[in-house]
Scaffold this motif. Structure first.
Motif, PDB file in Angstrom:
ATOM      1  N   UNK A 113       0.831  -1.208   0.000  1.00 40.04           N
ATOM      2  CA  UNK A 113       0.000   0.000   0.000  1.00 40.04           C
ATOM      3  C   UNK A 113       0.861   1.252   0.000  1.00 40.04           C
ATOM      4  N   UNK A 114       1.956   1.247   0.755  1.00 44.33           N
ATOM      5  CA  UNK A 114       2.855   2.393   0.793  1.00 44.33           C
ATOM      6  C   UNK A 114       3.489   2.616  -0.583  1.00 44.33           C
ATOM      7  N   UNK A 115       3.842   1.516  -1.257  1.00 45.99           N
ATOM      8  CA  UNK A 115       4.421   1.637  -2.588  1.00 45.99           C
ATOM      9  C   UNK A 115       3.441   2.217  -3.583  1.00 45.99           C
ATOM     10  N   UNK A 116       2.166   1.799  -3.486  1.00 44.23           N
ATOM     11  CA  UNK A 116       1.136   2.337  -4.370  1.00 44.23           C
ATOM     12  C   UNK A 116       0.947   3.827  -4.140  1.00 44.23           C
ATOM     13  N   UNK A 117       0.985   4.266  -2.884  1.00 45.19           N
ATOM     14  CA  UNK A 117       0.833   5.686  -2.570  1.00 45.19           C
ATOM     15  C   UNK A 117       2.004   6.484  -3.126  1.00 45.19           C
ATOM     16  N   UNK A 118       3.206   5.910  -3.006  1.00 42.55           N
ATOM     17  CA  UNK A 118       4.387   6.607  -3.526  1.00 42.55           C
ATOM     18  C   UNK A 118       4.328   6.736  -5.038  1.00 42.55           C
ATOM     19  N   UNK A 119       3.869   5.710  -5.717  1.00 45.61           N
ATOM     20  CA  UNK A 119       3.767   5.761  -7.175  1.00 45.61           C
ATOM     21  C   UNK A 119       2.731   6.794  -7.615  1.00 45.61           C
ATOM     22  N   UNK A 120       1.625   6.873  -6.859  1.00 43.06           N
ATOM     23  CA  UNK A 120       0.590   7.850  -7.183  1.00 43.06           C
ATOM     24  C   UNK A 120       1.123   9.266  -7.048  1.00 43.06           C
ATOM     25  N   UNK A 121       1.909   9.512  -5.997  1.00 44.08           N
ATOM     26  CA  UNK A 121       2.485  10.839  -5.796  1.00 44.08           C
ATOM     27  C   UNK A 121       3.468  11.174  -6.909  1.00 44.08           C
ATOM     28  N   UNK A 122       4.219  10.167  -7.342  1.00 47.34           N
ATOM     29  CA  UNK A 122       5.193  10.392  -8.411  1.00 47.34           C
ATOM     30  C   UNK A 122       4.499  10.804  -9.708  1.00 47.34           C
ATOM     31  N   UNK A 123       3.323  10.194  -9.956  1.00 47.95           N
ATOM     32  CA  UNK A 123       2.608  10.491 -11.193  1.00 47.95           C
ATOM     33  C   UNK A 123       2.090  11.927 -11.241  1.00 47.95           C
ATOM     34  N   UNK A 124       1.919  12.586 -10.111  1.00 50.93           N
ATOM     35  CA  UNK A 124       1.435  13.977 -10.093  1.00 50.93           C
ATOM     36  C   UNK A 124       2.526  14.944 -10.517  1.00 50.93           C
ATOM     37  N   UNK A 125       3.742  14.452 -10.632  1.00 51.94           N
ATOM     38  CA  UNK A 125       4.835  15.310 -11.068  1.00 51.94           C
ATOM     39  C   UNK A 125       5.509  16.052  -9.950  1.00 51.94           C
ATOM     40  N   UNK A 126       4.999  15.960  -8.755  1.00 57.55           N
ATOM     41  CA  UNK A 126       5.648  16.605  -7.628  1.00 57.55           C
ATOM     42  C   UNK A 126       5.521  18.116  -7.610  1.00 57.55           C
ATOM     43  N   UNK A 127       4.568  18.733  -8.424  1.00 56.69           N
ATOM     44  CA  UNK A 127       4.409  20.187  -8.427  1.00 56.69           C
ATOM     45  C   UNK A 127       3.742  20.663  -7.153  1.00 56.69           C
ATOM     46  N   UNK A 128       4.086  21.888  -6.687  1.00 56.45           N
ATOM     47  CA  UNK A 128       3.394  22.457  -5.535  1.00 56.45           C
ATOM     48  C   UNK A 128       1.921  22.678  -5.859  1.00 56.45           C
ATOM     49  N   UNK A 129       1.079  22.669  -4.838  1.00 59.11           N
ATOM     50  CA  UNK A 129      -0.358  22.847  -5.044  1.00 59.11           C
ATOM     51  C   UNK A 129      -0.668  24.200  -5.697  1.00 59.11           C
ATOM     52  N   UNK A 130       0.093  25.298  -5.360  1.00 62.11           N
ATOM     53  CA  UNK A 130      -0.175  26.625  -5.953  1.00 62.11           C
ATOM     54  C   UNK A 130       0.032  26.598  -7.464  1.00 62.11           C
ATOM     55  N   UNK A 131       1.096  25.935  -7.911  1.00 67.54           N
ATOM     56  CA  UNK A 131       1.380  25.870  -9.352  1.00 67.54           C
ATOM     57  C   UNK A 131       0.318  25.058 -10.066  1.00 67.54           C
ATOM     58  N   UNK A 132      -0.076  23.968  -9.444  1.00 68.40           N
ATOM     59  CA  UNK A 132      -1.100  23.118 -10.067  1.00 68.40           C
ATOM     60  C   UNK A 132      -2.415  23.857 -10.170  1.00 68.40           C
ATOM     61  N   UNK A 133      -2.733  24.764  -9.195  1.00 74.11           N
ATOM     62  CA  UNK A 133      -3.972  25.562  -9.254  1.00 74.11           C
ATOM     63  C   UNK A 133      -3.935  26.540 -10.421  1.00 74.11           C
TER      64      UNK A 133
END
Length: 369
Positions: free
Chosen positions: A117-137
């Motif tokens: 489960x931890x690995x799945x969460x890490x992969x999901x975070x990686x797919x978001x590109x790691x951008x800050x929430x302000x930039x993504x907004x």
């Protein structure tokens, strides 16, 4: 451990026999005080005995032989208690190790699941590109949709933190289980060694006693048995003359009656050190199994029975109570009423009815207090 049960005979069998019969059981294995006058037999000559394993003189003092046998069998009884205690602890530790092993297996399975489960969460975070929430907004084509999704992201972050915390706890639990299992293995090995040491001592003492007895002529063996009976008779008579029996009038509890019934049914079965029935018993094996049959578990050894069970005054004892003998609590018998006990005396003897005062009484304990 023996757990089989045989048909039970009536409790009344010889329990209410005359005091004169109870005073001559011929089964006590330790010398009570006072002892009878020494006696000598045979006029032939030979080299004097230096210890229990030496050749016995034909002109030997049989009273001294009786006392030597008492000491040997008493030492064997003490060692038997040590053997039984070590065996009981080893069995308990083995059971605890099994339970720890089961916990370790479950913990490892849970740890593997949490890591997935931890690995799945890490992969999901990686797919978001790691951008800050302000930039993504700012880059979002639909700011409202992004804001709606942000709440779900926060929930996911909290869940991830909880996942990591549970994973950490599971790893810590596994480490503790492993430490506990290691400690139990060490204790188990120590008790195995204690059992082996006690067994050697038991066998040595019994072998010495048997060799000493084997050197006696038939007439000497008969005279030795008479001396044992006289010593038991003398001790029981002194106990009865104290008037104590007039003060003992307790009634057995329902469980006590069952325990007495079980013990009575074992009369005639051989003594065997470390045995708990159903074919043979040692002293505490008989009492512990009798009370187990009555539905009330008690400690396995006479010493632990003395330590853990409730002490009662001898005048208050009732059938089913246990009488502990000798200063080291190395022998135990069940009181069955009318000044009588049932016990497994020593190697070479059988479970028998005897007088309660034929051995030095340390005290009385009540299993179902």
């Amino acid at each position: 451990m023996g757990t089989g049960k045989r048909g039970l005979i009536a409790v009344a069998v010889t329990v209410v026999c005359a005091v004169t019969v109870l005073a001559v059981p011929g089964t006590a294995f330790a010398a009570p005080s006072p002892t009878p006058t020494p006696s000598a037999t045979s006029n032939a000559t030979s080299n004097a005995a230096s210890d229990a394993t030496s050749k016995v003189e034909p002109s030997k003092d049989l009273e001294a032989v009786r006392e030597k046998l008492d000491k040997l069998y008493h030492a064997a009884s003490v060692a038997t208690d040590a053997y039984n205690a070590a065996e009981e602890k080893a069995e308990k530790q083995s059971a605890e190790i099994v339970e720890l092993a089961k916990k370790i297996v479950k913990g490892q399975e849970r740890l593997a699941e949490l890591k997935d489960r931890a690995g799945a969460a890490a992969r999901a975070q990686y797919r978001t590109g790691g951008l800050p929430d302000e930039a993504r907004l700012m880059l979002s084509d639909n700011p409202q949709e992004f804001l709606d999704g942000t709440g779900r992201v926060l929930q996911g972050q909290r869940a991830t933190k909880g996942l990591i915390a549970e994973l950490t706890r599971t790893q810590q639990d596994l480490e503790q289980y492993a430490k506990d299992a290691s400690a139990q293995w060490q204790e188990l090995e120590a008790n195995r060694q204690a059992k082996a040491t006690a067994q050697k001592k038991i066998e040595k003492q019994i072998a010495a006693a048997e060799k000493l007895e084997s050197q006696l002529e038939k007439e000497e063996k008969e005279r030795l048995a008479e001396l044992e009976e006289q010593a038991a008779h003398q001790a029981q008579t002194a106990w009865l003359d104290s008037g104590i029996l007039a003060e003992i009038n307790g009634k057995a509890s329902a469980q006590g009656k069952k325990a007495v019934k079980y013990a009575t049914a074992q009369i005639g079965k051989p003594y065997e050190w470390g045995a708990e029935g159903p074919e043979s018993y040692d002293c505490s094996g008989l009492t512990s199994q009798a009370w187990a049959d009555a539905g009330h578990g008690i400690p396995r050894t006479s010493q632990e029975q003395w330590k853990q069970l409730k002490h009662v005054d001898i005048k208050d004892m009732r059938p089913g109570d246990l009488i502990i003998y000798f200063d080291d609590a190395s022998h135990v018998a069940m009181y069955v009423g009318d000044g009588a006990i049932i016990h497994a005396p020593r190697p070479g003897r059988t479970v028998t009815l005897a007088g309660a005062g034929t051995m030095p009484i340390l005290g009385v304990v009540r299993p179902d207090a």
